[in-house]
Structure formats: structure tokens, C-alpha cells
Design a protein around this motif. Structure first.
Motif, short mmCIF file in Angstrom:
data_model
loop_
_atom_site.label_atom_id
_atom_site.label_comp_id
_atom_site.label_asym_id
_atom_site.label_seq_id
_atom_site.Cartn_x
_atom_site.Cartn_y
_atom_site.Cartn_z
N ASP A 1 18.34 -10.18 -21.16
CA ASP A 1 19.27 -11.61 -21.13
C ASP A 1 19.20 -11.87 -19.51
OD1 ASP A 1 19.88 -11.68 -23.68
OD2 ASP A 1 21.88 -10.87 -23.44
N ASP A 2 19.08 -11.06 -18.83
CA ASP A 2 19.21 -11.34 -17.21
C ASP A 2 17.71 -12.06 -16.81
OD1 ASP A 2 21.64 -10.68 -16.76
OD2 ASP A 2 21.13 -8.51 -15.95
N LEU A 3 16.76 -11.39 -17.39
CA LEU A 3 15.48 -11.74 -17.29
C LEU A 3 15.25 -13.19 -17.93
CD1 LEU A 3 13.25 -8.54 -17.90
CD2 LEU A 3 13.76 -9.55 -15.48
N GLU A 4 15.68 -13.35 -18.81
CA GLU A 4 15.68 -14.68 -19.73
C GLU A 4 16.22 -15.69 -18.68
OE1 GLU A 4 17.11 -16.56 -23.70
OE2 GLU A 4 16.16 -14.75 -23.90
N ARG A 5 17.24 -15.33 -18.55
CA ARG A 5 18.13 -16.47 -17.53
C ARG A 5 17.45 -16.83 -16.07
NH1 ARG A 5 22.70 -13.99 -19.48
NH2 ARG A 5 22.87 -12.14 -18.02
N ALA A 6 16.67 -15.88 -15.51
CA ALA A 6 15.89 -15.98 -14.36
C ALA A 6 14.62 -16.76 -14.60
CB ALA A 6 15.56 -14.68 -13.60
N ASN A 7 13.94 -16.47 -15.97
CA ASN A 7 12.73 -17.28 -16.26
C ASN A 7 12.77 -17.31 -17.98
OD1 ASN A 7 10.09 -17.93 -16.92
ND2 ASN A 7 9.32 -15.75 -16.31
N PRO A 8 12.95 -18.54 -18.10
CA PRO A 8 13.07 -18.67 -19.68
C PRO A 8 11.85 -18.46 -20.31
CG PRO A 8 13.99 -20.57 -18.61
CD PRO A 8 13.57 -19.55 -17.54
N GLN A 9 10.57 -18.51 -19.72
CA GLN A 9 9.49 -18.13 -20.36
C GLN A 9 9.24 -16.53 -20.35
OE1 GLN A 9 8.19 -20.64 -21.58
NE2 GLN A 9 9.71 -22.06 -20.91
N ALA A 10 10.18 -15.51 -19.93
CA ALA A 10 9.92 -14.44 -19.82
C ALA A 10 9.56 -13.85 -21.23
CB ALA A 10 11.12 -13.41 -19.27
N THR A 11 8.74 -12.79 -21.38
CA THR A 11 8.20 -12.11 -22.57
C THR A 11 8.54 -10.68 -22.52
OG1 THR A 11 6.19 -11.39 -21.63
CG2 THR A 11 6.30 -13.78 -22.44
N LEU A 12 8.28 -9.99 -23.70
CA LEU A 12 8.58 -8.41 -23.79
C LEU A 12 7.76 -7.80 -22.73
CD1 LEU A 12 8.57 -8.28 -27.64
CD2 LEU A 12 10.41 -7.61 -26.20
N ALA A 13 6.53 -8.44 -22.59
CA ALA A 13 5.53 -7.69 -21.51
C ALA A 13 6.38 -7.70 -20.08
CB ALA A 13 4.47 -8.32 -21.59
N ASP A 14 7.06 -8.61 -19.87
CA ASP A 14 7.77 -8.94 -18.54
C ASP A 14 8.81 -7.78 -18.44
OD1 ASP A 14 6.08 -10.90 -17.68
OD2 ASP A 14 7.30 -12.26 -18.65
N LEU A 15 9.52 -7.77 -19.55
CA LEU A 15 10.54 -6.62 -19.71
C LEU A 15 10.08 -5.20 -19.52
CD1 LEU A 15 13.56 -6.10 -20.39
CD2 LEU A 15 12.93 -5.83 -22.75
N VAL A 16 8.86 -4.82 -20.25
CA VAL A 16 8.35 -3.55 -20.31
C VAL A 16 7.95 -3.20 -18.69
CG1 VAL A 16 6.23 -2.48 -20.93
CG2 VAL A 16 7.51 -3.49 -22.66
N ALA A 17 7.10 -4.43 -18.07
CA ALA A 17 6.70 -4.22 -16.81
C ALA A 17 8.05 -3.67 -15.81
CB ALA A 17 6.18 -5.32 -16.11
N ASP A 18 9.39 -4.61 -16.03
CA ASP A 18 10.44 -4.23 -15.37
C ASP A 18 11.05 -2.70 -15.48
OD1 ASP A 18 12.77 -5.87 -13.85
OD2 ASP A 18 13.73 -4.57 -15.20
N LEU A 19 10.95 -2.65 -16.88
CA LEU A 19 11.37 -1.00 -17.33
C LEU A 19 10.65 0.00 -16.40
CD1 LEU A 19 12.25 -1.72 -20.93
CD2 LEU A 19 13.92 -1.20 -19.19
N ASP A 20 9.18 -0.28 -16.48
CA ASP A 20 8.36 0.70 -15.75
C ASP A 20 8.85 0.98 -14.32
OD1 ASP A 20 6.98 1.11 -18.22
OD2 ASP A 20 5.47 -0.11 -17.71
N VAL A 21 9.08 -0.20 -13.47
CA VAL A 21 9.59 -0.17 -12.35
C VAL A 21 10.76 0.58 -11.99
CG1 VAL A 21 10.34 -1.30 -10.15
CG2 VAL A 21 8.10 -1.97 -11.68
N ARG A 22 11.64 0.41 -13.02
CA ARG A 22 13.20 0.90 -12.91
C ARG A 22 12.87 2.41 -13.39
NH1 ARG A 22 17.75 -2.23 -13.00
NH2 ARG A 22 17.16 -4.47 -13.01
N ALA A 23 12.22 2.88 -14.13
CA ALA A 23 11.98 4.14 -14.63
C ALA A 23 11.51 4.93 -13.40
CB ALA A 23 11.22 4.37 -15.69
N ALA A 24 10.61 4.33 -12.81
CA ALA A 24 9.83 4.96 -11.70
C ALA A 24 10.99 5.30 -10.56
CB ALA A 24 8.58 4.28 -11.09
#
Length: 697
Positions: free
Chosen positions: A448-471
Motif C-alpha cells: 500500500d505504501d509503494l502504491e501511494r508513492a507510485n500508483p503505477q507500482a507493480t509486483l516486480a517493484d515490490l519484489v525489488a523492494d523486498l530484496d533490498v530489505r532482506a539484504a
């Protein structure tokens, strides 16, 4: 780069040669100072990033350091935990020194400790965690099984449950034997084996010292003897070492950590550069002033490095102390205050309720749930290592690859998680069920936070964010009030913090029966208060359920004054659930033997000084402990959750004959009276307790 630092932080960044010790108070920007120091040294050519090692205590902190260095334009610096750095070296050198691959790492000691306990004839499963903790302390303190009993006695470590120190030593030895037979090592072994290789192979030690020339150690007050030994072997005869810590935040000595290395750093390196960071950028002047008062009367070696924080933020509200008749009244008031803050615009994720022990959370969970206020329980395990999180991330990754996203990002994630039987409505249960739901909710909130920041955000964007957070071990924030122990809150901060259950015997804990342990409890209280940016609430209740009488924590006297009572000046107010005070504040409890004032929670619970002889019936106490052990086994809880040792000693001393005299004993509230009055009174009368027919025997 230096323009972004205050004068003291700049001094840290410019101290690039020789030993450096940075004494950094809570909220003073220590991570900013040391990352800028590393970056400045690299960018000016004075340090080689490939030969620089920064050591932290958590993967999250290591990830944050790597991220900050990358933002400053520095790549290649190794930022790792002690275990991660040691394991990397162990895997590299093991084939050469020992041969073959490194043994698999045991994920949990319970896998071996449990069977070892059963083979030794101990059926109480709750002992496994405590025995594992004792083994971890011993290994971190470089104590072998044969020396455990003597060293534990010297350290005044009480054996868990019905075990003796000799029992623990035997279990420790059996654990090591079983682990070796299965070809496994544990996390402490990673450090021990690395130390062994470096200590016995000068060629390997020289190779490591050539690979790393500059060392930075964060949270240096928390190192244990084993970690210090490893650090000494890494550094060798050189002194390219920068350590950062705050002796006033030493709260892990029960695990073997020692502030003595930080306190004694200047004695070991007389020519070391010392810099003090005291400008608080986190908390308001009101919170800072209270925190300084908490430590003003501290004693012990850590007090020699006590820092007087200086506030830099604008004024805020005064911290407030509230008094209540019982815990439900305290919890209800805290929940209402939180509801008011949220209504006024403070996000729920920026509010925390902190307590001394996990057992205190239930009443606050219920109070928040009744008002419909979302909350999350903060545990100790890493977010991205939890089973449901791994499964959810795998499912989201699969959906992203297959192009299954339909509509907005938030709704797509909810659809993916629905296949895991997740729903937006919280479960009615608590414990593991609630934890699982909350962890998946964090992923939904992140989407939801990613979507508010960028209404065009995709699942791929979420995966990329999760990868950074996991690292970087940066877990997504949960949209709910945080409920946590103070230990779990270390290193975190919120706009509003409520420190609850400030009762003698709980905070400080009743086991704080020496001056050193009492001082650690004081430091723990200081850590709790300094988590708050703006709003700080402190509260306690006179009893658990309206019966009996408890004293407030002596730390409140240090924070707001010994003479402050409900309704008086100084930021102290009467809670909505408290009684009207008719007379003077109750004086301190006194020893039943010598009449002296009782200082610690354990003394208050037992009704006597630590040095005064006990007057209890020893045979009765043993029968009570035997019953408690069986009861804990039936309920699958640690023995102390049933009744503490102090409560049992008081029962064996006072010999209660009815429920009225039983409930007057500290540690007996309404719930425990209802659950245990009949068997306890039967044992006191010399009868055998009746096993409840509605519970498994």
C-alpha cells in the motif's frame, strides 16, 4: 561530507589513525558519525574499502551501515555481524586447516537439548530454553562444561528450575557430545572454531590481518569475552581500531556481554582518541531531562562513562506518570491515550508500549483489541526468516514473474496472500496465530505504501523492494502499535512510548538481587525512556486485579522525584483507574528479620534482606516446587510462570490458611488465586493436591 556533521561527529570522522573510542549517548547520531568516518577515510584514500571491516551485532544494523555507505558513494566495505564475519573466514580456511566442508550449523539448540534432558530424566520441557541459554552464556564466556559449575557460582547464575549447577554442567557436556556425534556445530562454535584456527595457525592469522587493516566495532558495550578474543586475533599487534558504544546502554550481561572492554579501552590504549557524542537529535528536552535524571544516581563501573545528554529539539510535552488500582485499569487508560494520539494524527506505527517481560503483554493486547486499535507484537526473530514471510515472498515473486497482477498493487498482494488463507480481518486468537497474521499484514502495508508513492507500482517493484530489505534486514513497518519488551526495543525509536508495569519486583525484576544487577535494570529503564521522541508515558498499578498491594518502581523516584505522588506537580497525574489517595504515600517495605528497608524487587517479594536468614519451612518449599514443576508441565509453560521462587518462599514462610491470606502474598493475583489456591493451600496443610479433572495429567 564533513559539513553534514556536528562538531563532535566531525571529530570522529577526522580521527582516522590509531585507536579511537566513541562514547555515543542514545539518539546522538553514532551510526551517522561512524559511516561518515569510514566513507571519509575511503574517499580521501586513507583506508582501502576492501581491507575495512565494520562489525555490528545484528544483520539489520549491518545492512543499514552498508546502505548508508552506498549512499555516501562507498562500495566494497565489509559490514557484518561477528558471526557472519567469522563464518565467512571459517568456510574459507576450514578446507585447508581441517579438510572437507564446514559442518552444518544447528539452527536451534532445543533440537538437541530436549532429548538430552529427557535422557537425563528431566521431563519438564520448559527447561530446554533455559538450559540452552546457560550453554550460550558459558560458550560466550569461554567456559567449558567441566568448569561450568564453579564459574556459574562465581557469576551468581542461578540454575533453571529444579536443576543444580552440576546438572547443567552434565547437560552441557552431553549436549556437546550429541552435537559432535551428529556432525553439527552451533552459532557459538562458529566463533570458537574461528578463534581456535587463528590462535593455532599463525599463517592463517597473518593472512586475515593482511586482508583487513581497519576495524570498526559498533555497540562495543555488548561484546562478550569470546567476541573480544576474536577481535584481538583479527587486530593483532596493530591498533587500527575504532569502537563505538554507550556504557549506559549495557543491558545484555545475562548473555555474557560485558562493558568492561569499553570501560577499560583507554587503559588498554592510553594514546587512544576519545570523542563523546552527547547532542540528542531524537528526543525532546523534556524526555532528555528525565533520562539524565534516571542515570544521575547510577553506580558501578559503567557510571564512570555516563554521558549527560544535551537536547537539540524544540520543547515537547512533559513525561507523565500515572497510577492505577489494577493492571486492567492501567491497560485501558494506555489504550485510550493511544486512541487519542492516533485520532490527533500520530500514526499507530509510531507508538509503542514497552514492558519488562513478555508475560505483561496480554492485558494490553486485550485493551487495544477492545478499542479496535491495531497492534503488533515485536519478537526477537528476524522478519525475513519467518516461515510465513518466506512463503509469501516466494508466492509474490512467482506472481510477478507470471504477470498475474490484476489491478492495483495492494489488491494484487491481498489476492496472492488469500491463497495462504490470509484475510484483512485480524484473527480472534493470540500467540502464533496473531503473529502470522501480523507478519503478512506488514507485506500488505508495504504494498500500500509503494502504491501511494507510485500508483503505477507493480509486483516486480515490490519484489525489488523486498530484496533490498532482506539484504539489509530492514523489515517493513507494521501499521499498528508496537508491543515489545524493552530488550526487543533496543535500537528502535517511536514518536510516543508508554513504559508500563513499573512495579517493584517487575521493573526492576525481582531477580536483580545484587547491586550490579540492579544497575543493569536501571540502564534498561533508561533505554526504555530514550526510545521516545516526543511523548513519554510511565505507569504502574497497585495490584494485578484489585487485590493485594504492590510498590511502584524505585526508578520512578529517580525519574520524577521520590516525593511526587498522583496529582502533584512535575508531570505526574492520577490515572483514571486509581484510587483517591487518603493519606501519605506508602513507605518502603521493611525486612521481617532485621527491620531494614528492602531495596530490590526480590527482597520486597521475599519480605527480607538478601543477607538475612530465611525463616521458611524448607520441606514445605520443596513440596511446593515439586507441585509447581508438575503444574508447569501440564500447562506447557516455564515453572516461574506458575509461581516464582520468591512467591513460593513467602508461602512457605507465612503459611496461609485461606484465600484471604494467600492473595495478600506478592505474586498471587486473581487469576493465580483461582487457578492455584486449592492445591497450594492443600500442600500447606500437608495434604496431597488434587490434579484438576478438566486438564491433562
Amino acid at each position: 561530507m564533513l559539513d553534514a556533521l556536528d562538531p563532535e561527529q566531525r571529530e570522529v570522522a577526522l580521527a582516522l589513525s590509531g585507536p579511537v573510542v566513541v562514547l555515543a549517548g542514545a539518539g546522538t547520531g553514532k551510526t551517522r558519525a561512524i559511516t561518515h568516518r569510514i566513507a571519509y577515510a575511503v574517499l580521501t584514500g586513507q583506508h582501502d574499502p576492501r581491507r575495512t571491516l565494520a562489525v555490528t551485532f545484528t544483520a539489520r544494523a549491518a545492512g543499514e551501515m552498508r546502505q548508508r555507505l552506498a549512499e555516501l558513494g562507498v562500495e566494497g566495505v565489509q559490514a557484518r555481524t561477528f558471526h557472519s564475519a567469522a563464518l565467512r573466514q571459517l568456510r574459507y580456511f576450514w578446507p585447508r586447516v581441517v579438510g572437507g566442508p564446514v559442518p552444518d550449523i544447528l539452527p536451534s539448540k532445543a533440537k538437541i537439548v530436549g532429548p538430552v534432558l529427557r535422557r537425563a530424566g528431566f521431563t519438564d520441557s520448559s527447561l530446554a530454553r533455559d538450559v540452552a541459554a546457560e550453554i550460550e552464556w558459558a560458550k560466550s564466556s569461554q567456559v567449558v562444561a567441566s568448569d561450568y559449575a564453579a564459574e556459574a557460582l562465581t557469576a551468581r547464575r542461578e540454575p533453571p528450575g529444579i536443576l543444580t549447577r552440576d546438572n547443567v554442567a552434565e547437560l552441557y557436556a552431553a549436549y556437546d557430545d550429541a552435537k559432535t556425534e551428529q556432525g553439527l556445530i552451533d552459532f557459538e562454535d562458529v566463533l570458537l572454531l574461528t578463534v581456535g584456527i587463528l590462535d593455532t595457525r599463525p599463517d592463517v592469522a597473518d593472512e586475515v590481518r593482511t586482508a583487513y587493516r581497519s576495524f570498526t566495532v559498533d555497540e562495543y558495550q555488548d561484546v562478550n569475552p569470546l567476541q573480544q578474543r576474536l577481535l584481538d586475533l583479527w587486530v593483532g599487534e596493530r591498533d587500527d581500531l575504532c569502537v563505538v558504544g554507550d556504557a549506559s546502554q549495557t543491558i545484555y550481561t545475562f548473555t555474557g556481554a560485558s562493558s568492561s572492554y569499553l570501560v577499560g579501552f583507554r587503559a588498554r590504549y592510553p594514546h587512544a582518541t576519545e570523542v563523546k557524542l552527547v547532542r540528542s537529535y531524537r528526543s525532546t528536552p523534556q524526555v532528555v531531562a528525565l533520562a539524565n535524571r534516571v542515570l544521575a544516581s547510577s553506580t558501578g563501573p559503567e557510571a564512570r562513562l555516563r554521558l549527560e545528554l544535551r537536547a537539540t529539539r524544540p520543547d515537547g510535552p512533559e513525561p507523565r506518570v500515572r497510577t492505577f488500582d489494577d493492571e486492567p485499569g492501567e491497560a485501558a487508560s494506555v489504550a485510550k491515550q493511544i486512541q487519542t494520539l492516533v485520532a490527533a494524527g500520530t500514526p499507530a506505527r509510531e507508538i509503542a508500549v514497552l514492558y519488562r517481560t513478555n508475560a505483561q503483554s496480554e492485558v494490553f493486547e486485550e485493551a487495544l483489541g477492545e478499542l479496535g486499535t491495531p497492534y503488533v507484537l515485536r519478537g526477537e526473530s528476524a522478519f525475513f526468516e519467518r516461515g510465513e514471510v518466506r512463503e509469501a515472498v516466494t508466492r509474490i515473486r512467482g506472481a510477478a514473474r507470471s504477470g498475474e497482477q490484476s489491478g492495483e498493487l495492494g489488491e494484487s498482494v491481498r489476492s496472492v496472500l488469500s491463497s495462504m488463507n490470509w484475510s484483512p480481518e485480524p484473527p480472534s486468537g493470540t500467540g502464533a496465530v496473531r503473529d502470522r497474521w501480523e507478519n503478512l499484514l506488514r507485506l500488505v502495508s508495504l504494498a500500500d505504501d509503494l502504491e501511494r508513492a507510485n500508483p503505477q507500482a507493480t509486483l516486480a517493484d515490490l519484489v525489488a523492494d523486498l530484496d533490498v530489505r532482506a539484504a539489509t534486514q530492514s523489515a517493513p513497518a507494521a501499521e499498528g502499535v508496537t508491543l515489545a519488551t524493552v530488550h526487543a526495543a533496543k535500537g528502535l525509536e517511536w514518536d510516543a512510548v508508554f513504559v508500563v508495569g513499573l512495579v517493584a519486583g517487575t521493573f526492576p525484576i525481582q531477580y536483580a538481587d545484587t547491586p550490579a544487577r540492579l544497575e543493569e535494570e536501571r540502564r534498561l529503564f533508561y533505554v526504555a525512556c530514550t526510545r521516545a521522541r516526543t511523548h513519554l508515558g510511565l505507569s504502574w498499578s497497585r495490584s494485578r486485579t484489585g487485590r493485594g498491594r504492590r510498590d511502584r518502581s524505585p526508578f520512578l523516584d529517580a525519574a520524577v522525584g521520590a516525593d511526587a505522588t498522583a496529582g502533584e506537580a512535575g508531570g505526574v497525574v492520577r490515572g483514571s483507574g486509581s484510587r483517591t489517595e487518603q493519606g501519605r504515600r506508602r513507605g518502603p517495605a521493611t525486612c521481617r528479620v532485621c527491620g531494614s528497608a528492602l531495596v530490590t524487587g526480590a527482597e520486597s517479594a521475599r519480605g527480607r534482606c538478601r543477607t538475612c536468614p530465611a525463616a521458611y519451612d524448607e520441606a514445605l518449599l520443596e513440596r511446593l516446587k515439586a507441585w509447581r514443576l508438575e503444574e508447569a508441565g501440564r500447562r506447557s509453560v516455564p515453572a516461574y510462570v506458575v509461581l516464582t521462587d520468591a512467591t513460593l518462599e513467602t508461602i512457605a514462610t507465612d503459611l496461609p490458611t485461606d484465600t484471604k491470606s494467600l492473595v495478600a502474598i506478592p505474586g498471587i493475583g486473581a487469576r493465580k488465586l483461582e487457578a492455584y489456591a486449592e492445591p497450594v493451600l492443600a500442600i500447606v496443610r500437608g495434604e496431597d493436591p488434587v490434579v484438576p479433572v478438566d486438564e491433562p495429567a
